[in-house]
Scaffold this active site. Sequence first.
Site, mmCIF file in Angstrom:
data_model
loop_
_atom_site.group_PDB
_atom_site.id
_atom_site.type_symbol
_atom_site.label_atom_id
_atom_site.label_comp_id
_atom_site.label_asym_id
_atom_site.label_seq_id
_atom_site.Cartn_x
_atom_site.Cartn_y
_atom_site.Cartn_z
ATOM 1 N N ASP A 254 0.755 -1.249 -0.145
ATOM 2 C CA ASP A 254 0.158 0.006 0.031
ATOM 3 C C ASP A 254 0.709 1.285 0.107
ATOM 4 O O ASP A 254 2.007 1.359 0.625
ATOM 5 C CB ASP A 254 -0.859 -0.005 1.224
ATOM 6 C CG ASP A 254 -2.096 0.936 1.005
ATOM 7 O OD1 ASP A 254 -2.387 1.401 0.004
ATOM 8 O OD2 ASP A 254 -2.536 1.533 2.110
ATOM 9 N N GLY A 255 0.403 2.201 -0.667
ATOM 10 C CA GLY A 255 0.954 3.507 -0.755
ATOM 11 C C GLY A 255 1.531 3.909 -1.906
ATOM 12 O O GLY A 255 2.050 5.257 -2.145
ATOM 13 N N ASN A 256 1.148 3.417 -2.999
ATOM 14 C CA ASN A 256 1.660 3.939 -4.450
ATOM 15 C C ASN A 256 1.125 5.270 -4.678
ATOM 16 O O ASN A 256 1.838 6.298 -5.350
ATOM 17 C CB ASN A 256 1.193 2.793 -5.481
ATOM 18 C CG ASN A 256 1.708 1.628 -5.407
ATOM 19 O OD1 ASN A 256 2.839 1.316 -4.712
ATOM 20 N ND2 ASN A 256 1.283 0.432 -6.146
ATOM 21 N N ARG B 168 -1.211 9.097 -10.264
ATOM 22 C CA ARG B 168 -1.060 7.993 -9.289
ATOM 23 C C ARG B 168 -0.613 6.906 -10.156
ATOM 24 O O ARG B 168 -0.002 5.805 -9.485
ATOM 25 C CB ARG B 168 -2.316 7.674 -8.971
ATOM 26 C CG ARG B 168 -3.234 8.629 -8.053
ATOM 27 C CD ARG B 168 -4.551 8.164 -7.770
ATOM 28 N NE ARG B 168 -4.621 6.918 -6.853
ATOM 29 C CZ ARG B 168 -4.285 6.569 -5.744
ATOM 30 N NH1 ARG B 168 -4.170 7.458 -4.854
ATOM 31 N NH2 ARG B 168 -4.546 5.400 -5.196
ATOM 32 N N LEU C 93 10.260 -20.376 -5.320
ATOM 33 C CA LEU C 93 9.251 -19.728 -4.462
ATOM 34 C C LEU C 93 8.005 -19.838 -5.139
ATOM 35 O O LEU C 93 7.719 -19.899 -6.118
ATOM 36 C CB LEU C 93 9.834 -18.205 -4.571
ATOM 37 C CG LEU C 93 8.652 -17.228 -3.904
ATOM 38 C CD1 LEU C 93 8.971 -17.280 -2.424
ATOM 39 C CD2 LEU C 93 9.158 -15.957 -4.241
ATOM 40 N N TRP D 33 -11.843 -2.242 -7.334
ATOM 41 C CA TRP D 33 -12.798 -2.240 -8.662
ATOM 42 C C TRP D 33 -13.618 -0.756 -8.696
ATOM 43 O O TRP D 33 -14.200 -0.228 -9.627
ATOM 44 C CB TRP D 33 -13.823 -3.399 -8.955
ATOM 45 C CG TRP D 33 -13.134 -4.591 -9.376
ATOM 46 C CD1 TRP D 33 -13.031 -5.755 -8.623
ATOM 47 C CD2 TRP D 33 -12.826 -4.749 -10.603
ATOM 48 N NE1 TRP D 33 -12.581 -6.788 -9.525
ATOM 49 C CE2 TRP D 33 -12.403 -6.301 -10.677
ATOM 50 C CE3 TRP D 33 -12.270 -4.165 -11.664
ATOM 51 C CZ2 TRP D 33 -11.472 -6.637 -11.829
ATOM 52 C CZ3 TRP D 33 -11.751 -4.358 -12.939
ATOM 53 C CH2 TRP D 33 -11.502 -5.942 -12.771
ATOM 54 N N ARG E 130 0.078 7.708 -2.866
ATOM 55 C CA ARG E 130 0.561 8.907 -1.925
ATOM 56 C C ARG E 130 2.235 8.957 -2.335
ATOM 57 O O ARG E 130 2.532 10.109 -2.464
ATOM 58 C CB ARG E 130 0.656 8.559 -0.481
ATOM 59 C CG ARG E 130 -0.563 8.769 0.120
ATOM 60 C CD ARG E 130 -0.962 8.064 1.409
ATOM 61 N NE ARG E 130 -1.174 6.546 1.405
ATOM 62 C CZ ARG E 130 -1.116 5.948 2.069
ATOM 63 N NH1 ARG E 130 -0.790 6.189 3.358
ATOM 64 N NH2 ARG E 130 -1.393 4.529 2.028
ATOM 65 N N ARG F 198 2.419 -4.859 6.079
ATOM 66 C CA ARG F 198 1.559 -3.853 5.485
ATOM 67 C C ARG F 198 2.223 -2.438 5.285
ATOM 68 O O ARG F 198 2.745 -1.953 6.200
ATOM 69 C CB ARG F 198 0.144 -3.435 6.149
ATOM 70 C CG ARG F 198 -0.747 -2.534 5.078
ATOM 71 C CD ARG F 198 -1.812 -2.111 5.621
ATOM 72 N NE ARG F 198 -2.547 -1.524 4.718
ATOM 73 C CZ ARG F 198 -3.702 -1.394 4.201
ATOM 74 N NH1 ARG F 198 -4.699 -2.182 4.793
ATOM 75 N NH2 ARG F 198 -4.194 -0.467 3.440
ATOM 76 N N HIS G 264 1.953 3.556 -9.365
ATOM 77 C CA HIS G 264 1.811 2.043 -9.539
ATOM 78 C C HIS G 264 2.939 1.376 -10.162
ATOM 79 O O HIS G 264 3.436 0.154 -10.083
ATOM 80 C CB HIS G 264 0.512 1.686 -10.067
ATOM 81 C CG HIS G 264 -0.722 2.350 -9.375
ATOM 82 N ND1 HIS G 264 -0.696 1.755 -8.063
ATOM 83 C CD2 HIS G 264 -1.732 2.788 -9.585
ATOM 84 C CE1 HIS G 264 -1.981 2.155 -7.584
ATOM 85 N NE2 HIS G 264 -2.780 2.921 -8.457
HETATM 86 C C1 IPE Z 1 -5.451 -2.693 0.081
HETATM 87 O O1 IPE Z 1 -5.007 -1.344 -0.102
HETATM 88 C C2 IPE Z 1 -5.241 -3.333 -1.266
HETATM 89 C C3 IPE Z 1 -4.209 -3.581 -2.030
HETATM 90 C C4 IPE Z 1 -2.975 -3.185 -1.554
HETATM 91 C C5 IPE Z 1 -4.128 -4.351 -3.051
HETATM 92 P P1 IPE Z 1 -6.257 -0.118 -0.174
HETATM 93 O O2 IPE Z 1 -5.544 1.138 -0.309
HETATM 94 O O3 IPE Z 1 -7.132 -0.578 -1.220
HETATM 95 O O4 IPE Z 1 -6.828 -0.292 1.209
HETATM 96 P P2 IPE Z 1 -7.673 1.029 2.051
HETATM 97 O O5 IPE Z 1 -8.691 1.513 1.073
HETATM 98 O O6 IPE Z 1 -6.475 1.760 2.507
HETATM 99 O O7 IPE Z 1 -8.176 0.032 3.296
HETATM 100 C C1 IPE Z 2 -1.769 0.089 -3.277
HETATM 101 O O1 IPE Z 2 -1.759 1.567 -3.490
HETATM 102 C C2 IPE Z 2 -2.012 -0.392 -4.602
HETATM 103 C C3 IPE Z 2 -3.288 -0.892 -4.981
HETATM 104 C C4 IPE Z 2 -4.513 -0.669 -4.101
HETATM 105 C C5 IPE Z 2 -3.658 -1.019 -6.549
HETATM 106 P P1 IPE Z 2 -2.603 2.669 -3.448
HETATM 107 O O2 IPE Z 2 -2.931 2.993 -4.853
HETATM 108 O O3 IPE Z 2 -3.620 2.253 -2.406
HETATM 109 O O4 IPE Z 2 -2.058 3.830 -2.776
HETATM 110 P P2 IPE Z 2 -2.341 4.843 -1.668
HETATM 111 O O5 IPE Z 2 -2.842 4.089 -0.474
HETATM 112 O O6 IPE Z 2 -3.556 5.706 -2.410
HETATM 113 O O7 IPE Z 2 -1.359 5.854 -1.382
HETATM 114 MG MG MG Z 3 -4.188 2.411 -0.487
#
Ligand code: IPE
Ligand code: IPE
Ligand code: MG
Length: 247
Positions: free
Chosen positions: A18-20, A31, A129, A67, A22, A186, A35
């Site tokens: 998570d965090g791509n 964004r 793996l 989605w 931001r 996470r 990714h």
């Molecule tokens: C969880 O991240 C899903 C993936 C990393 C694929 P999200 O960004 O979707 O989760 P929330 O919305 O912060 O809970």
């Molecule tokens: C996780 O990064 C990747 C996917 C859910 C596909 P996010 O896209 O949720 O990045 P943030 O949380 O908005 O920074």
């Molecule tokens: Mg996220």
Amino acid sequence: MTTIRTGALPAHVAVIMDGNGRWAKHRHLPRHAGHQAGLKAARRVIEHCAERGVKALTLFTFSSENWQRPQGEVTRLMELFLNALGKDVRELHGNGVRVRFIGERKGFSAGLQQGMREGETLTAANTGLMLNIAVGYGGRWDIVEAARSFAREVEQGTRRSEELDEQRFTGALSLSHVTDPDLFIRTGGERRISNFLLWNLAYTELYFTDLLWPDFDTRALDEAFAWFGARDRRYGQIVEPEEQAGA
Ligand code: IPE
Ligand code: IPE
Ligand code: MG
């Protein structure tokens, strides 16, 4: 006593990447650039896990709820998956990695579904793996699917409801081919599961880091492994200090 102070490597690591978004925002980039950088981080982590001898790695790549993101972001993500499927799976195969996709595939294009099937077939006999890529995945979806498959067997008369137990239920879930994750990671600062592996995380060690996924490198992964190595896993039991020392 069944406790393990492993000091050792987790056999199965599950990651919410998570965090791509931001990461990209901090750089005034779209964004999608986040990714793309996230894909690079995933490659690094896969390679490092394989090198360190981790047996299974499960990556949360796209959730059932993702989605509902804006159409443009979903489309670009799908393009990224398709590209990665074509290129990366062949490379993973060359490195002996076995690939499986877990999640509801219905929403994905025919091309992507075909790519997933081909990737799984190509790598099925590999012994390195075990890489599980969770796409269109939701922990609740997984549990409902397992319940439905059992209900169907009862309906058909091939099973009785009394036969359902934890082991059988586990066997009907997406990750029936691997042991439960030992370590969950996470990135991105949130402390939640976001509908990832709800059943399988029952006794997993949970590790959270504020690092954004594209910044998560091999050193950060080794830090998570070191943290894991210092955990006492008790599984609800009582561990005397001398037992710990001798374990
Ligand atoms: C969880 O991240 C899903 C993936 C990393 C694929 P999200 O960004 O979707 O989760 P929330 O919305 O912060 O809970
Ligand atoms: C996780 O990064 C990747 C996917 C859910 C596909 P996010 O896209 O949720 O990045 P943030 O949380 O908005 O920074
Ligand atoms: Mg996220």
